[in-house]
Design a protein around this motif. Structure first.
Motif, PDB file in Angstrom:
ATOM      1  N   GLY A 116      -7.603   8.891   6.178  1.00 30.03           N
ATOM      2  CA  GLY A 116      -8.282   8.684   7.451  1.00 30.03           C
ATOM      3  C   GLY A 116      -8.908   7.317   7.621  1.00 30.03           C
ATOM      4  O   GLY A 116      -9.442   6.997   8.694  1.00 30.03           O
ATOM      5  N   MET A 117      -8.871   6.487   6.573  1.00 32.58           N
ATOM      6  CA  MET A 117      -9.517   5.186   6.644  1.00 32.58           C
ATOM      7  C   MET A 117      -8.831   4.277   7.671  1.00 32.58           C
ATOM      8  O   MET A 117      -7.630   4.065   7.625  1.00 32.58           O
ATOM      9  N   GLN A 118      -9.635   3.743   8.599  1.00 30.11           N
ATOM     10  CA  GLN A 118      -9.124   2.803   9.592  1.00 30.11           C
ATOM     11  C   GLN A 118      -9.570   1.386   9.238  1.00 30.11           C
ATOM     12  O   GLN A 118     -10.524   1.179   8.485  1.00 30.11           O
ATOM     13  N   ALA A 119      -8.879   0.414   9.801  1.00 37.40           N
ATOM     14  CA  ALA A 119      -9.165  -0.987   9.487  1.00 37.40           C
ATOM     15  C   ALA A 119     -10.627  -1.341   9.784  1.00 37.40           C
ATOM     16  O   ALA A 119     -11.243  -2.133   9.071  1.00 37.40           O
ATOM     17  N   SER A 120     -11.190  -0.743  10.819  1.00 35.41           N
ATOM     18  CA  SER A 120     -12.578  -1.044  11.200  1.00 35.41           C
ATOM     19  C   SER A 120     -13.588  -0.561  10.164  1.00 35.41           C
ATOM     20  O   SER A 120     -14.746  -0.969  10.181  1.00 35.41           O
ATOM     21  N   ILE A 129     -16.558   0.029   2.121  1.00 36.84           N
ATOM     22  CA  ILE A 129     -15.733   0.922   2.931  1.00 36.84           C
ATOM     23  C   ILE A 129     -16.658   1.948   3.561  1.00 36.84           C
ATOM     24  O   ILE A 129     -17.431   2.621   2.859  1.00 36.84           O
ATOM     25  N   GLN A 130     -16.631   2.072   4.871  1.00 35.48           N
ATOM     26  CA  GLN A 130     -17.454   3.060   5.564  1.00 35.48           C
ATOM     27  C   GLN A 130     -16.639   4.340   5.721  1.00 35.48           C
ATOM     28  O   GLN A 130     -15.648   4.371   6.457  1.00 35.48           O
ATOM     29  N   VAL A 131     -17.022   5.383   5.013  1.00 37.38           N
ATOM     30  CA  VAL A 131     -16.308   6.658   5.082  1.00 37.38           C
ATOM     31  C   VAL A 131     -16.838   7.444   6.267  1.00 37.38           C
ATOM     32  O   VAL A 131     -17.960   7.958   6.240  1.00 37.38           O
ATOM     33  N   GLU A 132     -16.035   7.513   7.307  1.00 36.30           N
ATOM     34  CA  GLU A 132     -16.497   8.169   8.542  1.00 36.30           C
ATOM     35  C   GLU A 132     -15.395   8.971   9.232  1.00 36.30           C
ATOM     36  O   GLU A 132     -15.594   9.485  10.325  1.00 36.30           O
ATOM     37  N   ARG A 133     -14.232   9.117   8.562  1.00 40.98           N
ATOM     38  CA  ARG A 133     -13.108   9.805   9.187  1.00 40.98           C
ATOM     39  C   ARG A 133     -12.198  10.354   8.091  1.00 40.98           C
ATOM     40  O   ARG A 133     -11.963   9.692   7.084  1.00 40.98           O
ATOM     41  N   THR A 134     -11.703  11.572   8.274  1.00 40.04           N
ATOM     42  CA  THR A 134     -10.784  12.160   7.308  1.00 40.04           C
ATOM     43  C   THR A 134      -9.566  12.739   8.024  1.00 40.04           C
ATOM     44  O   THR A 134      -9.639  13.103   9.204  1.00 40.04           O
ATOM     45  N   ILE A 135      -8.475  12.799   7.290  1.00 37.44           N
ATOM     46  CA  ILE A 135      -7.264  13.443   7.805  1.00 37.44           C
ATOM     47  C   ILE A 135      -6.744  14.379   6.728  1.00 37.44           C
ATOM     48  O   ILE A 135      -6.452  13.958   5.608  1.00 37.44           O
ATOM     49  N   THR A 136      -6.659  15.654   7.054  1.00 37.38           N
ATOM     50  CA  THR A 136      -6.131  16.638   6.118  1.00 37.38           C
ATOM     51  C   THR A 136      -4.947  17.367   6.748  1.00 37.38           C
ATOM     52  O   THR A 136      -4.813  17.421   7.977  1.00 37.38           O
ATOM     53  N   GLU A 137      -4.116  17.931   5.881  1.00 35.76           N
ATOM     54  CA  GLU A 137      -2.975  18.706   6.354  1.00 35.76           C
ATOM     55  C   GLU A 137      -3.279  20.179   6.149  1.00 35.76           C
ATOM     56  O   GLU A 137      -3.543  20.618   5.027  1.00 35.76           O
ATOM     57  N   VAL A 138      -3.272  20.943   7.228  1.00 34.31           N
ATOM     58  CA  VAL A 138      -3.551  22.371   7.171  1.00 34.31           C
ATOM     59  C   VAL A 138      -2.372  23.123   7.771  1.00 34.31           C
ATOM     60  O   VAL A 138      -2.082  22.979   8.961  1.00 34.31           O
ATOM     61  N   GLY A 140       0.689  22.558   7.600  1.00 33.91           N
ATOM     62  CA  GLY A 140       1.677  21.651   8.173  1.00 33.91           C
ATOM     63  C   GLY A 140       1.175  20.804   9.318  1.00 33.91           C
ATOM     64  O   GLY A 140       1.885  19.910   9.786  1.00 33.91           O
ATOM     65  N   HIS A 141      -0.049  21.053   9.769  1.00 28.58           N
ATOM     66  CA  HIS A 141      -0.613  20.298  10.885  1.00 28.58           C
ATOM     67  C   HIS A 141      -1.699  19.345  10.378  1.00 28.58           C
ATOM     68  O   HIS A 141      -2.487  19.692   9.505  1.00 28.58           O
ATOM     69  N   LEU A 142      -1.739  18.150  10.961  1.00 23.84           N
ATOM     70  CA  LEU A 142      -2.747  17.167  10.580  1.00 23.84           C
ATOM     71  C   LEU A 142      -4.039  17.418  11.352  1.00 23.84           C
ATOM     72  O   LEU A 142      -4.014  17.588  12.575  1.00 23.84           O
ATOM     73  N   VAL A 143      -5.136  17.447  10.629  1.00 28.96           N
ATOM     74  CA  VAL A 143      -6.447  17.681  11.237  1.00 28.96           C
ATOM     75  C   VAL A 143      -7.299  16.442  11.010  1.00 28.96           C
ATOM     76  O   VAL A 143      -7.560  16.064   9.863  1.00 28.96           O
ATOM     77  N   ILE A 144      -7.713  15.808  12.090  1.00 31.13           N
ATOM     78  CA  ILE A 144      -8.536  14.603  12.017  1.00 31.13           C
ATOM     79  C   ILE A 144      -9.966  14.966  12.396  1.00 31.13           C
ATOM     80  O   ILE A 144     -10.212  15.554  13.446  1.00 31.13           O
ATOM     81  N   LYS A 145     -10.900  14.629  11.522  1.00 31.06           N
ATOM     82  CA  LYS A 145     -12.293  14.960  11.806  1.00 31.06           C
ATOM     83  C   LYS A 145     -13.216  14.042  11.014  1.00 31.06           C
ATOM     84  O   LYS A 145     -12.786  13.301  10.134  1.00 31.06           O
ATOM     85  N   ALA A 146     -14.498  14.109  11.358  1.00 31.51           N
ATOM     86  CA  ALA A 146     -15.506  13.362  10.615  1.00 31.51           C
ATOM     87  C   ALA A 146     -15.881  14.158   9.375  1.00 31.51           C
ATOM     88  O   ALA A 146     -15.844  15.388   9.381  1.00 31.51           O
ATOM     89  N   PRO A 147     -16.239  13.486   8.297  1.00 31.23           N
ATOM     90  CA  PRO A 147     -16.672  14.209   7.093  1.00 31.23           C
ATOM     91  C   PRO A 147     -18.022  14.865   7.309  1.00 31.23           C
ATOM     92  O   PRO A 147     -18.717  14.582   8.279  1.00 31.23           O
ATOM     93  N   ARG A 153     -20.653   7.909   4.160  1.00 35.97           N
ATOM     94  CA  ARG A 153     -21.293   6.982   3.227  1.00 35.97           C
ATOM     95  C   ARG A 153     -20.622   5.634   3.249  1.00 35.97           C
ATOM     96  O   ARG A 153     -19.520   5.473   3.772  1.00 35.97           O
ATOM     97  N   SER A 154     -21.297   4.674   2.650  1.00 41.19           N
ATOM     98  CA  SER A 154     -20.763   3.331   2.473  1.00 41.19           C
ATOM     99  C   SER A 154     -20.410   3.172   1.000  1.00 41.19           C
ATOM    100  O   SER A 154     -21.277   3.289   0.136  1.00 41.19           O
ATOM    101  N   VAL A 155     -19.147   2.945   0.704  1.00 42.41           N
ATOM    102  CA  VAL A 155     -18.683   2.843  -0.675  1.00 42.41           C
ATOM    103  C   VAL A 155     -18.371   1.383  -1.000  1.00 42.41           C
ATOM    104  O   VAL A 155     -17.588   0.736  -0.292  1.00 42.41           O
ATOM    105  N   ALA A 156     -18.981   0.880  -2.049  1.00 44.69           N
ATOM    106  CA  ALA A 156     -18.722  -0.498  -2.482  1.00 44.69           C
ATOM    107  C   ALA A 156     -17.408  -0.549  -3.250  1.00 44.69           C
ATOM    108  O   ALA A 156     -17.082   0.362  -4.001  1.00 44.69           O
ATOM    109  N   PHE A 157     -16.654  -1.621  -3.046  1.00 45.57           N
ATOM    110  CA  PHE A 157     -15.436  -1.787  -3.838  1.00 45.57           C
ATOM    111  C   PHE A 157     -15.506  -3.098  -4.624  1.00 45.57           C
ATOM    112  O   PHE A 157     -16.158  -4.057  -4.203  1.00 45.57           O
TER     113      PHE A 157
END
Length: 291
Positions: A116-120, A129-138, A140-147, A153-157
């Motif tokens: 779910g990570m977008q360039a923004s 990295i700002q973790v604010e969006r996820t994509i899971t497969e349920v 066979g269907h893709l489900v896009i939602k906020a965590p 959270r903000s994850v340092a790399f």
């Protein structure tokens, strides 16, 4: 709900459910007897318990009858941690997917968070990295939602990922996914494993490793470099430090030895100070005094 909750409890009044402790316990026991894994039974009971919790909050019932039930133990799968050298080998065998392996192994993201990570969400200047969006497969269907709130959270790399990340996001719109399939489609874990991850793991001599185990590896690498429980909790997006400690207690075993070593060194200094002050060192100080 459709498979486990409604067929059994859908027609039961909430008020009646409060007085059905024995029936609820029998339902739990029957699932175990039928061969369901402890984790599955706990999940099913957890869903029903959440419903009852909401009913308590909205004053439909006074207590949650699920709270007093005996839950089956959940068998924890043995976690596999890769060493830093093994991560290098896996990433090398992944070829053009080197960055995917490194982000998973050094940032501790869940697969859904990676997909779910977008360039923004990438801040190259702060290396975050700002973790604010996820994509899971349920089913066979893709489900896009906020965590969940605590998973936002903000994850340092690490700095070594700055240039590769910069190249990856170059030319992408802010809302474009950063990690996609070779055809540019949204990542699906089964497809990724089939297309390149499993072959790369086999080539690296790490057959059987899963993408999620790279999240465990990130935790292990962080702890080996001195990360605290609180830092690890924030990195992984757990709801509280105790969750992190419960889940990764084995990673902190070496801390016990380190504490003992530090205390030994500290005691040497304390004893020297005591001697300089005119004290008696060694066992002589503990000899029994005559009555």
């Amino acid at each position: 709900m459709k498979r486990h909750i409604l067929p059994k409890w859908g027609s039961v009044r909430l008020a009646d459910l409060v007085d059905m402790h024995d029936e609820l316990q029998a339902w739990v026991t029957a699932q175990v007897a039928a061969g369901a894994a402890g984790g599955t039974v706990r999940k099913n009971l957890g869903v029903l318990s959440q419903i009852c919790d909401h009913a308590v909050k909205t004053r439909k019932i006074a207590v949650n009858p699920c709270r007093t039930l005996d839950r089956p133990k959940q068998r924890l799968a043995k976690r596999r941690y890769l060493s830093g050298v093994e991560v290098e080998r896996l990433a090398e065998c992944a070829g053009s997917n080197w960055l995917t392996v490194m982000v998973l192994a050094y940032c501790g993201l869940r697969f859904a968070e990676l997909a779910g990570m977008q360039a923004s969400a990438i801040n190259l200047g702060r290396k975050r990295i700002q973790v604010e969006r996820t994509i899971t497969e349920v089913d066979g269907h893709l489900v896009i939602k906020a965590p969940k709130d605590h998973q936002r959270r903000s994850v340092a790399f690490p700095a070594f990922l700055v240039e590769p990340m910069k190249e990856r996001v170059a030319g992408r719109s802010d809302d474009a996914e950063v990690f996609t399939s070779s055809q540019g489609a949204i990542l699906r874990v089964r497809n990724m494993r089939r297309d390149w991850f499993d072959p790369a793991a086999k080539a690296a001599g790490l057959a059987g490793i899963t993408p999620h185990e790279l999240r465990h590896t990130a935790a292990s690498l962080a702890v080996s470099q001195g990360a605290s429980v609180l830092a690890l909790q924030r990195m992984l997006g757990h709801d509280k430090p105790s969750t992190t400690l419960d889940f990764y207690a084995d990673l902190f075993d070496d801390d016990l030895d380190d504490v003992a070593t530090r205390l030994d060194s500290a005691r040497t200094g304390f004893a020297a100070d005591w001697l300089r002050a005119g004290g008696v060192a060694g066992q002589e100080g503990f000899e029994k005094k005559p009555a």
